[in-house]
Write an enzyme that holds these catalytic residues in place. Structure first.
Site, PDB file in Angstrom:
ATOM      1  N   SER A   1      44.540  71.056  47.925  1.00 35.31           N
ATOM      2  CA  SER A   1      45.426  72.118  47.338  1.00 35.31           C
ATOM      3  C   SER A   1      47.083  70.974  47.270  1.00 35.31           C
ATOM      4  CB  SER A   1      46.469  73.743  47.953  1.00 35.31           C
ATOM      5  OG  SER A   1      46.954  72.948  49.862  1.00 35.31           O
ATOM      6  N   LYS A   2      48.063  71.682  46.119  1.00 35.37           N
ATOM      7  CA  LYS A   2      49.517  70.962  46.383  1.00 35.37           C
ATOM      8  C   LYS A   2      50.093  70.394  47.318  1.00 35.37           C
ATOM      9  CE  LYS A   2      51.878  69.963  42.868  1.00 35.37           C
ATOM     10  NZ  LYS A   2      51.820  68.968  42.421  1.00 35.37           N
ATOM     11  N   ARG A   3      50.138  71.355  48.280  1.00 37.99           N
ATOM     12  CA  ARG A   3      50.241  71.024  49.630  1.00 37.99           C
ATOM     13  C   ARG A   3      50.577  69.442  50.384  1.00 37.99           C
ATOM     14  NH1 ARG A   3      48.530  72.747  54.404  1.00 37.99           N
ATOM     15  NH2 ARG A   3      46.361  73.744  53.144  1.00 37.99           N
TER      16      ARG A   3
ATOM     17  N   GLY B   1      50.015  66.604  48.593  1.00 42.03           N
ATOM     18  CA  GLY B   1      50.155  66.041  47.141  1.00 42.03           C
ATOM     19  C   GLY B   1      49.995  66.490  46.655  1.00 42.03           C
TER      20      GLY B   1
END
Ligand code: GLU
Length: 463
Positions: free
Chosen positions: A236-238, A240
């Site tokens: 996920s965006k977490r 990167g």
């Protein structure tokens, strides 16, 4: 029969890299088997779907060379058809209207959960023959037996029908749920194989029940394990970058992304570098792994470095232009092209490459701290000598001629060539890592070289 597969993204977020892999696997399956690859935009969630996300889906597929057959289907244009199917199911007794209020259902759910039991609709309206059109329509799911998916990746998976809920097909406002629209659309589009992320596996049992209730042929299913980040959580965006657009902006080439995603979850022996033609020739579902894949940034970078080296200089240059901070002139483009062989040998991303090319276009705007090592009196004296040597050269020169003259200077002065070369590098590039300084001089010319060395000497003088 030639397969018909589809990619059915929802434009509720920016296209996830995992969805791109799903698209790629579907596309390869179609191309390998001479079938069709269709595109369906699942935009029924009007609140969260955006035009921009839809546009990016088309753009990213085009960027990756994943072309689709036939006109893309826009799911929101098919709501009437979805509603008709649900109503026909009610008439045929495979679905029923339910007027339990959301409050009643919420209370029942809360009670079940507080007793530690999984919640499932209790079928209150199942045999009530409700005719009120404001009610929801639920599937009359089978109570006995089981539902089996013979998944082409996961193998055989069975669920007791008693576990399955009478899912809602049509909401009270007449809009279809995902479960209904996906089945109706796949049926109407004659989809033979559904290849998608394994987060949809549990939906499949419910969807099979809808196919059976409608008397339609159930397609084959292949559920691909999801992509995880290095920490084992779903990518996920977490972590990167998680969307395909992110990777494009980070300077990854489309051929890198395709090759990397292909190998992430699918294998052909130990082959790592796989061309498009080979991918089409070799792709099958049986070599998709059953366990989740981990995204490995290092591997992606190395693969990108490989594909950067593979690209011809002119195509790399045009790919790189949007990554440059400023527009460059034709003369500067020519300089970049001349320096490209050397630059592309060391770049991991197109962003790196764009960064590195500045050396051919402009004088350094600042000097890295490391350059101070070459700002001593001895180095400055050597740079004065370099200027004298260069001033003595007229017309255009080759890298070899310059290297020869500087080597002679080093010998005369009794210093190692590297001492002069590094001082020149600091002056010409503002940093100590760069392509060959002699090549840089050949490309930027003597005049520009002398200017940059003079600026460096003036700068060190002021410090
Ligand atoms: N629209 C769904 C999603 O983006 C995919 C549905 C499907 O593949 O069946 O997750």
């Amino acid at each position: 029969m030639f397969p018909r597969v589809r990619f059915a993204p929802s434009p509720t977020g920016v296209l996830h890299i995992g969805s791109v892999r799903t698209a790629l696997f579907n596309w390869l399956y179609a191309r390998h088997n001479g079938g069709k690859f269709l595109l369906r935009i699942e935009d029924t969630d009007k609140v969260r779907s955006t035009e921009q996300n839809t546009k990016l889906i088309f753009e990213i597929l085009e960027w990756l060379g994943i072309d689709w057959d036939e006109e893309p289907v826009i799911q929101s244009t098919r709501l009437t058809r979805h509603r008709e199917v649900a109503e026909t199911m009610v008439e045929e007794g495979t679905a029923y209207r339910c007027c339990c209020s959301p409050e009643e259902l919420a209370a029942k759910k809360e009670k079940a959960l507080s007793n530690g039991k999984p919640y499932k609709y209790d079928g209150t309206c199942r045999d009530r023959n409700i005719t009120n059109l404001q009610s929801v329509i639920r599937l009359k799911s089978k109570l006995d037996g089981n539902t089996k998916v013979t998944d082409l990746v996961q193998g055989s998976v069975v669920v007791e029908n008693s576990q399955l809920d009478d899912i809602v097909l049509l909401r009270s406002d007449g809009t279809p749920t995902y479960m209904l629209s996906v089945v109706v659309d796949d049926h109407d589009m004659d989809i033979t194989h559904i290849i998608r992320g394994d987060d949809h596996l549990t939906n499949t049992f419910k969807q099979i029940q809808i196919y059976e209730a409608c008397g339609w042929t159930t397609p084959s299913f292949a559920h691909i394990p999801l992509i995880y980040g290095p920490d084992g959580a779903k990518l996920s965006k977490r972590h990167g970058a998680a969307s395909a657009v992110d990777y494009r902006e980070l300077g990854y080439l489309p051929e890198t992304i395709s090759n990397y995603l292909l190998r992430l979850g699918w294998s052909h022996g130990n082959d790592e570098i796989i061309s498009r033609a080979e991918a089409i020739e070799w792709f099958d579902l049986k070599n998709i792994g059953k366990s989740p894949s981990r995204f490995d940034m290092k591997k992606l970078q190395n693969l990108n470095a490989h594909y950067i080296r593979q690209r011809d200089n002119a195509s790399l240059l045009s790919y790189m232009l949007p990554f440059l901070k400023e527009q460059i002139s034709e003369a500067e483009e020519k300089r970049l092209l001349r320096g490209m062989d050397d630059l592309k040998a060391r770049a991991k991303t197109v962003v790196d490459l764009a960064e590195a090319t500045t050396v051919y276009v402009e004088a350094p705007t600042h000097y890295d701290d490391a350059c101070s090592k070459y700002a001593t009196d001895i180095h400055i004296a050597l740079l004065h000598d370099v200027v004298s040597v260069l001033d003595g050269i007229s017309g255009s020169v080759t890298e070899e001629q310059i290297a020869q003259s500087i080597k002679e200077l080093a010998e005369q002065q009794g210093v190692k060539l590297i001492e002069i070369a590094q001082a020149m590098r600091a002056a010409l590039c503002g940093r100590l890592v760069s392509p060959s300084v002699f090549q840089i001089i050949e490309i930027i010319g003597i005049k520009e070289t002398v200017n940059r060395i003079n600026s460096f000497m003036a700068y060190t003088n002021c410090k």
